[in-house]
Design an enzyme around this catalytic site. Structure first.
Site, PDB file in Angstrom:
ATOM      1  N   LYS A 204       0.844  -1.209   0.000  1.00  0.00           N
ATOM      2  CA  LYS A 204       0.000   0.000   0.000  1.00  0.00           C
ATOM      3  C   LYS A 204       0.880   1.261   0.000  1.00  0.00           C
ATOM      4  CE  LYS A 204      -2.954   3.226   1.001  1.00  0.00           C
ATOM      5  NZ  LYS A 204      -4.002   3.720   0.149  1.00  0.00           N
ATOM      6  N   CYS A 258      -2.528  11.244   1.028  1.00  0.00           N
ATOM      7  CA  CYS A 258      -1.894   9.944   0.743  1.00  0.00           C
ATOM      8  C   CYS A 258      -0.457  10.108   0.258  1.00  0.00           C
ATOM      9  CB  CYS A 258      -2.703   9.189  -0.297  1.00  0.00           C
ATOM     10  SG  CYS A 258      -4.387   8.952   0.240  1.00  0.00           S
TER      11      CYS A 258
HETATM   12  N1  SAJ Z   1       0.271  15.004  -9.175  1.00  0.00           N
HETATM   13  C1  SAJ Z   1       1.296  15.638  -9.908  1.00  0.00           C
HETATM   14  N2  SAJ Z   1       1.717  15.078 -11.073  1.00  0.00           N
HETATM   15  C2  SAJ Z   1       1.155  13.935 -11.564  1.00  0.00           C
HETATM   16  C3  SAJ Z   1       0.120  13.296 -10.836  1.00  0.00           C
HETATM   17  C4  SAJ Z   1      -0.307  13.855  -9.643  1.00  0.00           C
HETATM   18  O1  SAJ Z   1       1.838  16.666  -9.498  1.00  0.00           O
HETATM   19  O2  SAJ Z   1       1.586  13.497 -12.632  1.00  0.00           O
HETATM   20  C5  SAJ Z   1      -0.159  15.552  -7.869  1.00  0.00           C
HETATM   21  C6  SAJ Z   1      -1.615  15.979  -7.826  1.00  0.00           C
HETATM   22  O3  SAJ Z   1      -1.801  17.274  -8.330  1.00  0.00           O
HETATM   23  C7  SAJ Z   1      -1.893  15.900  -6.319  1.00  0.00           C
HETATM   24  C8  SAJ Z   1      -1.033  14.725  -5.869  1.00  0.00           C
HETATM   25  O4  SAJ Z   1      -0.090  14.523  -6.904  1.00  0.00           O
HETATM   26  O5  SAJ Z   1      -1.464  17.060  -5.646  1.00  0.00           O
HETATM   27  C9  SAJ Z   1      -1.801  13.452  -5.552  1.00  0.00           C
HETATM   28  O6  SAJ Z   1      -2.800  13.173  -6.506  1.00  0.00           O
HETATM   29  P1  SAJ Z   1      -3.135  11.678  -7.043  1.00  0.00           P
HETATM   30  O7  SAJ Z   1      -4.294  11.782  -7.954  1.00  0.00           O
HETATM   31  O8  SAJ Z   1      -1.927  11.067  -7.609  1.00  0.00           O
HETATM   32  O9  SAJ Z   1      -3.446  10.819  -5.752  1.00  0.00           O
HETATM   33  P2  SAJ Z   1      -4.488  10.861  -4.516  1.00  0.00           P
HETATM   34  O10 SAJ Z   1      -3.680  11.246  -3.307  1.00  0.00           O
HETATM   35  O11 SAJ Z   1      -5.730  11.613  -4.786  1.00  0.00           O
HETATM   36  O12 SAJ Z   1      -4.892   9.299  -4.421  1.00  0.00           O
HETATM   37  C10 SAJ Z   1      -3.872   8.299  -4.289  1.00  0.00           C
HETATM   38  C11 SAJ Z   1      -4.175   7.178  -5.278  1.00  0.00           C
HETATM   39  N3  SAJ Z   1      -2.987   6.335  -5.387  1.00  0.00           N
HETATM   40  C12 SAJ Z   1      -2.426   6.086  -6.564  1.00  0.00           C
HETATM   41  O13 SAJ Z   1      -2.839   6.489  -7.633  1.00  0.00           O
HETATM   42  C13 SAJ Z   1      -1.190   5.215  -6.526  1.00  0.00           C
HETATM   43  C14 SAJ Z   1      -5.416   6.404  -4.808  1.00  0.00           C
HETATM   44  O14 SAJ Z   1      -5.622   5.252  -5.611  1.00  0.00           O
HETATM   45  C15 SAJ Z   1      -5.243   5.960  -3.341  1.00  0.00           C
HETATM   46  O15 SAJ Z   1      -6.440   5.336  -2.881  1.00  0.00           O
HETATM   47  C16 SAJ Z   1      -5.006   7.167  -2.492  1.00  0.00           C
HETATM   48  O16 SAJ Z   1      -3.824   7.824  -2.957  1.00  0.00           O
HETATM   49  C17 SAJ Z   1      -4.860   6.713  -1.037  1.00  0.00           C
HETATM   50  O17 SAJ Z   1      -5.859   6.780  -0.298  1.00  0.00           O
HETATM   51  O18 SAJ Z   1      -3.821   6.179  -0.684  1.00  0.00           O
END
Ligand code: SAJ
Length: 426
Positions: A204, A258
């Protein structure tokens, strides 16, 4: 006899999980310390927003299969879905997990299954949760089965992903994994994979760490490209044409509860072995400063900046750990005048006053886009041109489409072209 489940913690994960188990035939009691959540649930109402959840909860509560209580009750299965926030030094705060486990102790009977869904540092089930149950005189793994089953659902799709996603079930021993896997078989149609608790904890954390490290690589590329005069966004799109490359997108930093939190749970347990993970966190945490430094290259001190978006990602209302909040603080410290347009978060979620689009851009020198909300993708260019002084947009999420040549547009692809001289205010 109908099996009974007690779900401790009625948040974004616990409540939908409780509702799904009731829907699939279990009698469910949801437990929470939040009186408001308990009272609302007993009326068939919910205190959080999630697509489809309201209708589902109403139905199962009316049918008498789900109810809420402020204390646990006897059950066959106990699911702990409480938050694991972090302390200021980033180590995991396991107080809620501890209290939840201690609170179920008086209700445990031989043969019960205890499942922790909360995100926890590696070894927490073995070294922290199991001893609490053992101290009560139980043989964990023989009389009480114990497992860690992390969730990986995406807000907005929780009810779908709870059913369809692959589920990792990590038992403290094999029998515990088998027992816990049977529980999720009630509604999970995705694969249910049995493993050890330690492996489940680590997998995880690594899912989110993988993403954090990859975003850090993209952010580092943005910095290198800025220095060397290269379009980082073009590099990413070209490199991603390779069949085995998937560079992520640079941005103003990484937020949310997360990605910005979980990697520290690994670091705290093995700091000397985690230099890459530590540096990724450092790079992503440095992005707000990087953005503000570049704002300083395009507008003068005292300029009015219209900040577009405060939430940690697009089209959600969640501002937890959002890098936009850090950027706003840094801009305020530097004496800029700020207006904030945030069409998703509500005023009570933030301390700064929110403006409408029109108010935000009125007499502004710069639009600084920090979140990729759909509302920002196609902006009213005529209005921007009429209300702003020499309109400039700095789009840190590369999401705005601009057609007019009268609006100066910057994103992480052309940072190296920034210069105040070229964009003089007067
Ligand atoms: N971000 C970037 N560049 C990217 C992708 C994302 O800067 O290329 C930033 C986003 O703007 C944001 C952050 O990363 O600030 C996180 O966004 P996210 O969409 O990657 O993730 P979360 O935190 O909304 O959700 C994640 C997910 N994990 C993965 O995709 C591996 C989700 O499936 C999990 O359930 C969740 O974490 C969790 O609860 O752990």
């Amino acid at each position: 006899m109908m099996k009974k489940i007690c779900v401790v913690g009625l948040g974004y994960i616990g409540l939908p999980t409780a509702a799904m188990f009731s829907k699939s035939g279990y009698e469910v009691v949801g437990v929470d310390i939040n009186e408001k959540a308990v009272n609302l649930l007993n009326k068939g109402e919910i205190h959080i927003e999630e697509v489809g959840l309201e209708g589902l909860v109403k139905r199962v509560v009316e049918e008498g299969r789900l109810r809420a209580s402020s204390t646990p009750q006897n059950a066959d299965v106990f699911i702990i879905a409480v938050p694991t926030p972090n302390y200021p030094d980033h180590t995991a705060n396991l107080e809620y997990v501890k209290t939840a486990t201690e609170n179920i102790l008086p209700f445990l009977k031989e043969g019960n299954i205890v499942i922790v869904e909360s995100t926890i540092p590696p070894r927490t089930i073995n070294d922290f949760v199991a001893p609490i149950i053992t101290r009560e005189g139980w043989k964990v793994g023989e009389e009480i089965y114990l497992a860690h089953c992390p969730e990986r659902v995406l807000p907005g799709r929780i009810l779908i992903e709870l059913v369809e996603n692959t589920r990792i079930v990590g038992g403290i021993n094999e029998l515990s994994a088998i027992k816990a896997a049977e529980v999720y078989g009630a509604f999970v149609t995705g694969d249910i994979i049995k493993t050890s608790a330690i492996t489940a904890e680590m997998s995880k954390l690594m899912e989110n760490t993988y993403r954090d490290v990859n975003i850090a690589l993209a952010n580092e590329l943005a910095k290198i490209s800025d220095k060397l005069g290269i379009n980082a966004l073009e590099v990413i799109s070209l490199a991603n044409r390779h069949p085995r490359v998937n560079l992520h997108q640079p941005g103003p930093g990484v937020g949310g509860h997360c990605l910005a939190v979980d990697p520290y749970f690994i670091i705290e347990k093995a700091p000397d072995e985690s230099p890459l993970i530590i540096n990724a966190r450092r790079i992503n945490n440095s992005m707000p400063e990087f953005v503000v430094e570049h704002v300083g290259k395009i507008v003068d001190k005292g300029a009015k900046i219209a900040v577009f978006g405060l939430t940690y990602k697009g089209n959600i209302d969640d501002v937890r750990e959002s890098p936009a909040l850090d950027i706003v603080t840094l801009l305020q410290e530097k004496g800029y005048k700020l207006s904030i347009y945030e069409p998703h978060a509500k005023q009570e979620q933030v301390t700064l006053p929110l403006s409408t689009f029109d108010e935000a851009i009125d007499q502004a020198n710069l639009i600084l886009v920090l979140t990729d909300h759909n509302e920002f993708k196609g902006l009213d260019e005529v209005k921007i041109y009429s209300k702003m002084i020499n309109p400039i947009i700095f789009d840190t999420k590369n999401c705005v489409k601009i057609n007019s040549e009268s609006i100066k547009y910057y994103n992480f692809g052309n940072l190296y072209t920034m210069s105040k001289k070229k964009n003089a205010l007067i």
